[in-house]
Write an enzyme that holds these catalytic residues in place. Structure first.
Site, short mmCIF file in Angstrom:
data_model
loop_
_atom_site.label_atom_id
_atom_site.label_comp_id
_atom_site.label_asym_id
_atom_site.label_seq_id
_atom_site.Cartn_x
_atom_site.Cartn_y
_atom_site.Cartn_z
CE LYS A 147 7.20 0.26 7.03
NZ LYS A 147 6.01 -0.57 6.87
NE ARG B 278 -14.09 5.90 12.65
CZ ARG B 278 -13.15 6.46 11.85
NH1 ARG B 278 -13.47 7.41 11.00
NH2 ARG B 278 -11.89 6.01 11.91
N GLY C 220 0.84 -1.20 0.00
CA GLY C 220 0.00 0.00 0.00
C GLY C 220 0.86 1.23 0.00
CE1 TYR D 100 4.49 -5.95 3.26
CE2 TYR D 100 2.72 -5.17 1.85
CZ TYR D 100 3.61 -4.95 2.86
OH TYR D 100 3.63 -3.74 3.51
CG ASN E 121 -3.10 -1.38 1.48
OD1 ASN E 121 -2.84 -1.57 2.66
ND2 ASN E 121 -3.22 -0.16 0.97
CB THR F 129 -4.11 -1.34 6.69
OG1 THR F 129 -3.29 -0.52 5.85
CG2 THR F 129 -4.57 -0.56 7.90
CD GLU G 125 -5.37 1.53 3.81
OE1 GLU G 125 -4.55 1.33 4.71
OE2 GLU G 125 -5.63 2.66 3.38
CG HIS H 105 -3.69 -12.72 14.99
ND1 HIS H 105 -3.84 -13.51 16.11
CD2 HIS H 105 -2.69 -13.26 14.25
CE1 HIS H 105 -2.96 -14.50 16.05
NE2 HIS H 105 -2.25 -14.38 14.95
#
Ligand code: ADP
Ligand code: RBF
Ligand code: MG
Length: 164
Positions: free
Chosen positions: A21, A104, A15, A91, A29, A27, A79, A84
């Protein structure tokens, strides 16, 4: 949204390289082809559901679909933060998810701390909602099981399978 619960799978791609970082919230992607196949009624915003990497365990997840207004992205991203602790990055693995509920809309926050606080709030909300029996049931859906039995075929294809 009538399309929920929505099941989809895709390869985990690179992503923007700033999840784990800068935010400490990595996340996974999805590629554009998965994002482009989302049903029209699944709008941008933050969702919760279940996710499994390869043929691993099914874990709770939160997912952001949108433009990441805080970072003013130029293209829509999808994403998933799996709730966990993984030993290593995944990747290239196939990520299978079911989007169960909507939390939301996306917001542009005036500080990184506010964004991180909001995301941690989403994680807490997801944990509560996913304890509801009707949502726990989806964790056992054969979408996750059938994939694990046919992993050899599915994962080598590296394609996505949208819908159930
Ligand atoms: P990118 O910008 O390339 O998506 P991130 O900083 O968001 O990078 O980190 C996402 C990557 O971190 C995922 O592709 C995956 O390989 C790894 N990862 C490790 N733990 C998790 C997790 N709990 N949820 C999502 N991705 C994770
Ligand atoms: N980005 C935003 O700009 N605004 C948001 O409200 C927002 N909410 C998010 C909620 C969750 C649960 C997750 C996993 C991500 C969210 N993001 C949001 C995206 C975040 O900016 C992005 O994951 C990182 O910048 C890595 O690309
Ligand atoms: Mg990411």
């Amino acid at each position: 949204m009538k399309s929920l619960p929505y099941f989809c799978r895709g390869e985990v791609v690179r992503g923007f390289g700033r999840g784990s970082k800068e935010l400490g919230i990595p996340t996974a992607n999805f590629p554009d082809c998965v994002v482009e196949h989302l049903p029209g009624d699944i709008g941008t915003g933050i969702y919760y559901g279940w996710a499994c990497v390869g043929n691993g365990d099914v874990h709770k997840m939160v997912m952001s679909i949108g433009w990441n207004p805080y970072y003013k992205n130029t293209k829509k991203s999808m994403e998933t933060h799996v709730i966990h602790k993984f030993k290593e990055d995944f990747y290239g693995e196939t990520l299978s998810v079911v989007m169960v509920g909507y939390i939301r809309p996306e917001r542009s926050y005036d500080s990184l701390e506010a964004l991180i606080a909001a995301i941690n709030g989403d994680i807490s909300e997801a944990k509560v909602q996913l304890e509801r029996p009707e949502h726990v049931k989806l964790r056992e859906d054969n979408f996750f099981i059938s994939h694990s039995t046919s992993t050899s075929a599915a994962s080598s294809s590296k394609t996505f399978i949208n819908g159930h």
